[in-house]
Design an enzyme around this catalytic site. Structure first.
Site, short mmCIF file in Angstrom:
data_model
loop_
_atom_site.label_atom_id
_atom_site.label_comp_id
_atom_site.label_asym_id
_atom_site.label_seq_id
_atom_site.Cartn_x
_atom_site.Cartn_y
_atom_site.Cartn_z
N LEU A 152 -16.00 9.98 -19.07
CA LEU A 152 -17.10 10.80 -19.62
C LEU A 152 -16.63 12.25 -19.71
O LEU A 152 -17.13 13.14 -19.04
CB LEU A 152 -18.36 10.69 -18.76
CG LEU A 152 -19.63 11.17 -19.45
CD1 LEU A 152 -20.12 10.15 -20.47
CD2 LEU A 152 -20.74 11.45 -18.42
N GLY A 153 -15.61 12.45 -20.58
CA GLY A 153 -15.12 13.81 -20.83
C GLY A 153 -15.78 14.36 -22.08
O GLY A 153 -16.93 14.04 -22.38
N ARG A 154 -15.01 15.16 -22.82
CA ARG A 154 -15.59 15.79 -24.02
C ARG A 154 -16.08 14.74 -25.01
O ARG A 154 -17.21 14.81 -25.50
CB ARG A 154 -14.52 16.68 -24.69
CG ARG A 154 -14.17 17.92 -23.88
CD ARG A 154 -12.92 18.59 -24.40
NE ARG A 154 -11.74 17.77 -24.19
CZ ARG A 154 -10.65 18.15 -23.52
NH1 ARG A 154 -10.57 19.37 -23.03
NH2 ARG A 154 -9.63 17.33 -23.37
N ARG A 232 -6.76 5.11 -25.68
CA ARG A 232 -5.38 4.74 -25.98
C ARG A 232 -5.22 3.24 -25.76
O ARG A 232 -5.76 2.69 -24.80
CB ARG A 232 -4.40 5.49 -25.07
CG ARG A 232 -4.16 6.93 -25.47
CD ARG A 232 -3.37 7.07 -26.76
NE ARG A 232 -3.16 8.45 -27.17
CZ ARG A 232 -3.94 9.12 -28.03
NH1 ARG A 232 -4.99 8.53 -28.56
NH2 ARG A 232 -3.68 10.36 -28.36
N ASP A 256 -9.95 0.82 -31.96
CA ASP A 256 -9.36 1.79 -32.89
C ASP A 256 -7.93 2.11 -32.48
O ASP A 256 -7.19 2.74 -33.24
CB ASP A 256 -10.19 3.09 -32.88
CG ASP A 256 -9.68 4.13 -33.86
OD1 ASP A 256 -9.52 3.80 -35.06
OD2 ASP A 256 -9.44 5.29 -33.44
N GLU A 261 1.20 0.76 -31.67
CA GLU A 261 0.82 1.12 -33.05
C GLU A 261 2.06 1.44 -33.89
O GLU A 261 3.01 2.02 -33.37
CB GLU A 261 -0.10 2.35 -33.01
CG GLU A 261 -1.42 2.03 -32.31
CD GLU A 261 -2.31 3.26 -32.11
OE1 GLU A 261 -1.95 4.36 -32.58
OE2 GLU A 261 -3.36 3.12 -31.49
N HIS A 279 -6.59 3.31 -36.03
CA HIS A 279 -6.57 4.62 -35.36
C HIS A 279 -7.08 5.74 -36.29
O HIS A 279 -6.35 6.68 -36.62
CB HIS A 279 -5.14 4.95 -34.87
CG HIS A 279 -5.10 5.98 -33.77
ND1 HIS A 279 -4.19 5.96 -32.75
CD2 HIS A 279 -5.86 7.07 -33.54
CE1 HIS A 279 -4.38 6.99 -31.94
NE2 HIS A 279 -5.41 7.70 -32.41
#
Ligand code: NAP
Ligand code: 8YV
Length: 323
Positions: A152-154, A232, A256, A261, A279
């Site tokens: 629960l960051g930005r 990630r 995503d 990748e 992504h």
């Protein structure tokens, strides 16, 4: 600016980064982050790197006069920032300017995963509405779900605010409990997974989160469980996820980001209960331009003797080095 600096661009980077770097600095472009592509004299001229590729300790050490690495992306798990800090090299990333875009994408991916809108559109385009009638009712719905946010960051908070407005209870797991929210905090990821049926993963990549979402976490999420991953790919044990989706031990996943990748396991592509994006969470022109500007503005600030605009935590204690 008293001195003209030389910026290295290793590998592909957003075109606005390159255009602005070329306007403001002398520029050296190489195909990859491979120091052997430059001779000793050229390496000595480099004072900054603008990149969206892996920058390891050896690459940092190849540039004796390097002062800053400006990473295109808020996630900087591909840059050895701890090593750069020990060398007095500033590392910057691109926080905040993409948070709302990524949160919008995450909500879109969640709804698409649960309500199958990409598959419903494909059904219409294939003429099946006419030939077969209405698209089947979806077994899953967002209604009645309980959301857990791992990180629960930005961005996680921007996702929480949106889903709160959808009327969904929000739980989260971080290492440190936030004092500024009244969402339900869990001191472990397994505790979070047990308490919710919709798990959104938006922690940074790196050793601390490597394959944190494993078979046990997916089983705790349960057979009605939906996993959404936008942080990630390394945070998810993809083999365990494929098995859980195949066996319907969880209901569906929206991804995503992937471990390797742009290669996505065929087993995931083949699964009808996986909704997959390449992504693209931040990939609008306006947001990517804002990220590009932040990359170049960090270079300009630091090399002009001013504080970096968005230093990564590992480099915040670096003394200001005169350019
Ligand atoms: P941020 O503000 O630094 O938030 C990270 C959150 O994760 C914090 O709440 C942090 O809380 C938590 N966290 C970190 N390590 C943890 C661990 N080991 N266990 C539990 N919680 C942990 O970062 P952000 O700006 O929200 O960005 C998050 C990530 O999203 C980026 O690092 C990037 O990898 C990814 N991202 C992906 C896309 C995309 O295109 N799909 C776009 C942008 C960003 P504590 O420190 O308290 O644990
Ligand atoms: C970018 C991202 O697509 O900011 C991040 O961490 O994952 C995305 O916004 C990526 O960094 C481009 O290199």
């Amino acid at each position: 600016m008293t001195q003209r600096h030389t910026i290295l661009i290793p590998g592909r980077v957003h075109s606005r980064v390159r255009t602005r770097v070329e306007a403001e600095f002398d520029t050296v472009v190489i195909d990859a982050a491979d120091a052997s592509l430059l001779d000793t004299e050229a390496r000595a001229r480099i004072s900054g790197i603008a990149s969206a590729t892996t920058i390891n300790a050896g690459f940092v050490d190849a540039f004796p006069n390097l002062k800053i690495i400006a990473n295109f992306g808020v996630g900087y798990d591909i840059v050895d920032a701890r090593h750069a800090a020990t060398r007095g090299v500033m590392v910057t990333n691109t926080p905040d300017v993409l948070s709302d875009e990524v949160a919008d994408t995450t909500v879109g991916l969640l709804i698409n995963t649960v309500r199958e809108f990409p598959k419903a559109e494909a059904y219409l385009r294939a003429g099946r509405w006419v030939s077969e009638g209405a698209y089947p009712l979806t077994t899953l719905t967002l209604r009645g779900r309980t959301v857990g946010i791992f990180g629960l960051g930005r961005i996680g908070l921007a996702i929480a605010r949106r889903l709160e407005a959808f009327g969904l209870p929000i739980h989260y797991h971080t290492r440190n409990r936030r004092e500024d929210v009244d969402y339900t905090w869990h001191d472990s990821l397994s505790g979070l997974a047990k308490a919710v049926d919709t798990l959104i993963v938006v922690v940074p990549g790196g050793a601390a989160t490597e394959k944190a979402v494993n078979a046990g976490i997916l089983d705790a999420l349960g057979s009605n469980g939906v996993l959404i991953s936008v942080g990630r790919g390394s945070t998810i044990d993809e083999d365990a996820l494929i098995a859980a989706l195949k066996d319907r031990r969880i209901a569906a996943a929206g991804l995503d980001v992937f471990a390797n990748e742009p290669n996505v396991p065929q087993a995931l592509i083949d699964l009808p209960n996986a909704c997959l994006l390449p992504h693209v969470a931040s990939a609008s022109m306006s947001t990517r331009n804002a990220m590009a500007d932040l990359v170049v503005d960090n270079l300009l600030a630091w090399l002009d003797g001013r504080p970096a605009l968005t230093p990564v935590p590992e480099c915040r204690a670096l003394d200001r080095k005169p350019a």
